[in-house]
Motif scaffolding. Structure first.
Motif, PDB file in Angstrom:
ATOM      1  N   PRO A  67      28.977  27.119  41.282  1.00 18.82           N
ATOM      2  CA  PRO A  67      28.728  27.584  42.648  1.00 18.82           C
ATOM      3  C   PRO A  67      28.367  29.067  42.699  1.00 18.82           C
ATOM      4  O   PRO A  67      29.057  29.914  42.133  1.00 18.82           O
ATOM      5  N   GLY A  68      27.253  29.360  43.350  1.00 19.94           N
ATOM      6  CA  GLY A  68      26.854  30.734  43.571  1.00 19.94           C
ATOM      7  C   GLY A  68      26.232  31.439  42.389  1.00 19.94           C
ATOM      8  O   GLY A  68      25.820  32.592  42.499  1.00 19.94           O
ATOM      9  N   ALA A  69      26.158  30.763  41.229  1.00 24.06           N
ATOM     10  CA  ALA A  69      25.641  31.396  40.014  1.00 24.06           C
ATOM     11  C   ALA A  69      24.312  30.763  39.613  1.00 24.06           C
ATOM     12  O   ALA A  69      24.055  29.600  39.927  1.00 24.06           O
ATOM     13  N   PRO A  70      23.444  31.501  38.924  1.00 24.23           N
ATOM     14  CA  PRO A  70      22.195  30.906  38.461  1.00 24.23           C
ATOM     15  C   PRO A  70      22.456  29.823  37.430  1.00 24.23           C
ATOM     16  O   PRO A  70      23.466  29.858  36.712  1.00 24.23           O
ATOM     17  N   SER A  71      21.590  28.839  37.360  1.00 22.17           N
ATOM     18  CA  SER A  71      21.693  27.784  36.360  1.00 22.17           C
ATOM     19  C   SER A  71      20.595  27.961  35.331  1.00 22.17           C
ATOM     20  O   SER A  71      19.607  28.675  35.558  1.00 22.17           O
ATOM     21  N   TRP A  72      20.782  27.317  34.180  1.00 25.17           N
ATOM     22  CA  TRP A  72      19.799  27.448  33.102  1.00 25.17           C
ATOM     23  C   TRP A  72      18.581  26.581  33.377  1.00 25.17           C
ATOM     24  O   TRP A  72      18.693  25.440  33.829  1.00 25.17           O
ATOM     25  N   SER A  73      17.426  27.133  33.091  1.00 26.20           N
ATOM     26  CA  SER A  73      16.173  26.401  33.172  1.00 26.20           C
ATOM     27  C   SER A  73      15.571  26.307  31.781  1.00 26.20           C
ATOM     28  O   SER A  73      15.393  27.342  31.128  1.00 26.20           O
ATOM     29  N   PRO A  74      15.284  25.099  31.275  1.00 27.13           N
ATOM     30  CA  PRO A  74      14.633  25.000  29.968  1.00 27.13           C
ATOM     31  C   PRO A  74      13.393  25.880  29.906  1.00 27.13           C
ATOM     32  O   PRO A  74      12.580  25.912  30.831  1.00 27.13           O
ATOM     33  N   GLY A  75      13.280  26.617  28.857  1.00 25.80           N
ATOM     34  CA  GLY A  75      12.198  27.594  28.721  1.00 25.80           C
ATOM     35  C   GLY A  75      12.684  29.016  28.873  1.00 25.80           C
ATOM     36  O   GLY A  75      12.031  29.946  28.385  1.00 25.80           O
ATOM     37  N   TRP A 104      33.646  42.556  30.527  1.00 23.23           N
ATOM     38  CA  TRP A 104      34.164  41.225  30.824  1.00 23.23           C
ATOM     39  C   TRP A 104      33.417  40.155  30.040  1.00 23.23           C
ATOM     40  O   TRP A 104      32.188  40.073  30.087  1.00 23.23           O
ATOM     41  N   ILE A 105      34.187  39.282  29.340  1.00 24.64           N
ATOM     42  CA  ILE A 105      33.641  38.152  28.589  1.00 24.64           C
ATOM     43  C   ILE A 105      34.094  36.883  29.303  1.00 24.64           C
ATOM     44  O   ILE A 105      35.292  36.566  29.325  1.00 24.64           O
ATOM     45  N   HIS A 106      33.161  36.162  29.896  1.00 20.38           N
ATOM     46  CA  HIS A 106      33.505  35.007  30.720  1.00 20.38           C
ATOM     47  C   HIS A 106      34.008  33.841  29.874  1.00 20.38           C
ATOM     48  O   HIS A 106      33.721  33.728  28.686  1.00 20.38           O
ATOM     49  N   ALA A 116      27.076  36.263  35.584  1.00 23.49           N
ATOM     50  CA  ALA A 116      26.535  36.353  36.942  1.00 23.49           C
ATOM     51  C   ALA A 116      27.366  35.594  37.957  1.00 23.49           C
ATOM     52  O   ALA A 116      26.987  35.538  39.125  1.00 23.49           O
ATOM     53  N   GLN A 117      28.488  35.016  37.557  1.00 24.95           N
ATOM     54  CA  GLN A 117      29.310  34.268  38.505  1.00 24.95           C
ATOM     55  C   GLN A 117      29.852  35.207  39.582  1.00 24.95           C
ATOM     56  O   GLN A 117      30.307  36.318  39.283  1.00 24.95           O
ATOM     57  N   PRO A 118      29.832  34.777  40.834  1.00 24.38           N
ATOM     58  CA  PRO A 118      30.201  35.693  41.925  1.00 24.38           C
ATOM     59  C   PRO A 118      31.636  36.188  41.857  1.00 24.38           C
ATOM     60  O   PRO A 118      31.933  37.286  42.340  1.00 24.38           O
ATOM     61  N   ASP A 119      32.555  35.415  41.255  1.00 28.23           N
ATOM     62  CA  ASP A 119      33.930  35.904  41.154  1.00 28.23           C
ATOM     63  C   ASP A 119      34.069  37.009  40.120  1.00 28.23           C
ATOM     64  O   ASP A 119      35.129  37.639  40.015  1.00 28.23           O
ATOM     65  N   PHE A 120      33.007  37.261  39.334  1.00 26.30           N
ATOM     66  CA  PHE A 120      33.022  38.349  38.352  1.00 26.30           C
ATOM     67  C   PHE A 120      32.265  39.589  38.836  1.00 26.30           C
ATOM     68  O   PHE A 120      31.993  40.498  38.048  1.00 26.30           O
ATOM     69  N   ASP A 121      31.904  39.619  40.111  1.00 25.41           N
ATOM     70  CA  ASP A 121      31.234  40.807  40.650  1.00 25.41           C
ATOM     71  C   ASP A 121      32.129  42.023  40.429  1.00 25.41           C
ATOM     72  O   ASP A 121      33.310  42.032  40.775  1.00 25.41           O
ATOM     73  N   GLY A 122      31.564  43.074  39.841  1.00 23.84           N
ATOM     74  CA  GLY A 122      32.376  44.221  39.441  1.00 23.84           C
ATOM     75  C   GLY A 122      32.508  45.317  40.466  1.00 23.84           C
ATOM     76  O   GLY A 122      33.104  46.363  40.168  1.00 23.84           O
ATOM     77  N   PHE A 420      41.638  37.357  42.000  1.00 20.89           N
ATOM     78  CA  PHE A 420      42.643  38.333  42.436  1.00 20.89           C
ATOM     79  C   PHE A 420      42.486  39.635  41.656  1.00 20.89           C
ATOM     80  O   PHE A 420      42.502  40.723  42.232  1.00 20.89           O
ATOM     81  N   ALA A 421      42.339  39.540  40.342  1.00 17.24           N
ATOM     82  CA  ALA A 421      42.236  40.749  39.515  1.00 17.24           C
ATOM     83  C   ALA A 421      40.918  41.480  39.740  1.00 17.24           C
ATOM     84  O   ALA A 421      40.868  42.717  39.683  1.00 17.24           O
ATOM     85  N   PHE A 422      39.838  40.743  40.006  1.00 14.27           N
ATOM     86  CA  PHE A 422      38.539  41.366  40.271  1.00 14.27           C
ATOM     87  C   PHE A 422      38.429  41.883  41.710  1.00 14.27           C
ATOM     88  O   PHE A 422      37.512  42.636  42.022  1.00 14.27           O
ATOM     89  N   GLY A 423      39.342  41.450  42.588  1.00 10.69           N
ATOM     90  CA  GLY A 423      39.258  41.867  43.985  1.00 10.69           C
ATOM     91  C   GLY A 423      38.185  41.153  44.769  1.00 10.69           C
ATOM     92  O   GLY A 423      37.617  41.727  45.706  1.00 10.69           O
ATOM     93  N   ASN A 424      37.921  39.878  44.419  1.00 16.16           N
ATOM     94  CA  ASN A 424      36.832  39.135  45.054  1.00 16.16           C
ATOM     95  C   ASN A 424      37.338  37.934  45.853  1.00 16.16           C
ATOM     96  O   ASN A 424      36.748  36.853  45.833  1.00 16.16           O
TER      97      ASN A 424
END
Length: 511
Positions: A67-75, A104-106, A116-122, A420-424
């Motif tokens: 949710p809210g994050a880009p997905s992979w496209s072949p190519g 941060w290492i997801h 790029a996940q929205p809960d990891f916005d810094g 909680f830790a990221f404040g998002n």
């Protein structure tokens, strides 16, 4: 817009938003495809002019759509990129140099996810005084699949870890331009990302790239080379290609993603397929005896991570999330529970002990408590114990925040601690994790957790006393948090349950 000078050229970030500049999708290595596929990452070639970095880069090959994050496209091939959030000065440029840096290492079972996940916005942590970096690294077969040697020409294992090292190297060489202190870097991660951090702590090739580590819900143990080879053969067979380096390199990333998913589904459907029926994760760090000599807990016990401060956290009801989203097999009978324990080599005394601590609970809840501690709680706690006993400065905490009564709408489960830790907490995509819109008490808890991360990254002190070799205080993150010794009688937060695991050993997994 703010422009920053890197070793490869200039990059342009976004306009400051609430005092923070975001610079997204900065390449830190060459695309790992073509002749570079299954190889160690290569340094990025310089570019001409100013590179616009206002959008996240492509994500690595995977089938997940988060949710809210880009997905992979072949190519998509230029998948090794990172993102920087830095406090703005006067709303236009990074402020005074020398801020602590958090990289941060997801997580994502070494198979899915991105920086790029929205809960990891810094942005929130940047407003707390940090320079925050998130990154993409190779996942699944591309990052962790075994590739057979081809004469003298071989492809290294643990390519995803090597990507992380390349990103940390980029940080050392470039983060000062963004206001960060390259000598004060904290590597942080959750779940598989936390175990990756633990691996980096003991790898010679990562030595000196960071001075502190945060590991939330580290999952173990690592894989043996034999298991990695066995799983490669199953993926190759599913893909319809020979189990050779040349044939695997000729198979498209999409083919290997689909084949990997098919192998996972086969384990899910076969209740007699051993550990992988219950935990169908088929990729992970390999204890190859060279880059990663052994499981990180055993290496840290031997003192392989001197001088690195460590902050460990795990949730008290980790596996309730995996059950809620249908990612683990259901256990509804005692026979299934006993077979689960046997498949993982869990002594009968441990299973009996959990039943004794949860006398009124259904067998499914006993399984989830046992499984969560096996995979996350006990492994994370041992990581902290090992570092403290080896003389490392170590802090331990447990996330215990629930929402609701006897049947919560949100447990203290896997992943819930991270927003909680990221404040998002206001991010819509995490509402399921936390059980709805955040309350004032939730925001107060988030402020405290983010402050602990910021304080630890800045000075090595999150706000409570470190563990000693014989134990010490444990911070319990709740809407009214405390620092205390584990409370007897509460299975997920007690010395009693830890004593049950004393006879269990974590060793690299084998076929």
């Amino acid at each position: 817009m703010s422009v920053f000078e890197t070793t490869c050229g200039q990059v342009r970030g976004s306009d400051p938003d609430r005092g923070v500049v975001a610079v997204l999708g900065i390449p830190y290595a060459e695309p790992p495809f073509g002749a570079d596929r299954f190889r160690a990452p290569r340094p990025r070639k310089p570019w001409e002019g100013i590179r616009d970095c206002a959008a996240f880069g492509p994500v690595p090959p995977q089938s997940a759509q988060l949710p809210g994050a880009p997905s992979w496209s072949p190519g998509d091939e230029d998948v090794l990129s990172l993102n920087v959030w830095t406090p703005a000065a006067d709303g236009a440029a990074p402020g005074g140099a020398g801020r602590p840096v958090l990289v941060w290492i997801h997580g994502g079972a070494y198979t899915f996810g991105s920086g790029a996940q929205p809960d990891f916005d810094g942005a929130a942590l940047a407003r707390a005084g940090l320079v925050v970096v998130t990154l993409n690294y190779r996942l699944g077969f591309e990052g962790f699949g075994h590739v057979p040697a081809n004469g003298a020409d071989s492809c290294p294992p643990n390519r995803g870890l090597l990507d992380q090292i390349a990103a940390l190297t980029w940080v050392r060489e470039n983060i000062a331009a963004f206001g960060g202190d390259p000598g004060n870097v904290t590597a942080a991660g959750q779940s598989s990302g936390a175990t990756a951090v633990a691996c980096l702590m003991v790898m010679d090739s990562a030595r000196g790239l960071f001075r502190r580590a945060i590991a939330h819900s580290a999952v173990g143990p690592c894989y043996s080379p034999e298991l990695a080879g066995h799983l490669m053969e199953k993926v190759a067979a599913e893909a319809g290609v020979p189990a050779t380096a040349a044939a695997l390199a000729a198979a498209s990333p999409e083919t290997l993603v689909k084949a990997s998913d098919a192998v996972v589904d086969g384990y899910r459907q076969d209740p007699y397929s051993g550990r992988h029926h219950w935990d169908p994760v088929i990729y992970g760090p390999v204890a190859d005896g060279v880059q990663l000599p052994a499981d990180p807990v055993s290496l840290i016990t031997a003192g392989a991570a001197p001088g690195i401060d460590l902050l460990v956290c795990h949730a008290t009801q980790e596996y309730w999330l995996l059950d809620a989203v249908g990612s683990c097999a259901k256990v509804t009978t005692e026979e299934q529970l006993n077979r689960f324990a046997a498949d993982f080599g869990i002594p009968d005394s441990v299973t009996r002990g959990y039943r004794g601590l949860m006398p009124e609970a259904p067998v499914g809840d006993v399984h989830l408590a046992l499984y969560g501690d096996l995979m996350f709680g006990e492994y994370s706690s041992r990581l902290a114990d090992a570092h403290a006993r080896a003389g490392g400065r170590t802090f331990l905490s447990r996330f215990a925040r629930q929402r609701g009564g006897p049947q919560p709408v949100a447990y203290a489960w896997h992943c819930a601690d991270i927003p909680f830790a990221f404040g998002n907490l206001d991010e819509e995509s995490i509402r399921f994790l936390i059980g709805g819109a955040p309350t004032a008490a939730d925001h107060h808890l988030s402020d405290r957790m983010a402050a602990a991360w910021a304080g630890f990254a800045a000075t090595g002190g999150p706000g409570w006393e470190p563990l000693a070799a014989t134990g010490g205080p444990v911070r319990a993150w709740e809407t009214t948090d405390t620092t205390r010794a584990p409370a007897p009688g509460h299975w997920s937060d007690s010395g009693t349950v830890r004593a049950l695991w004393r006879s269990f050993g974590y060793r690299p997994l084998r076929p």
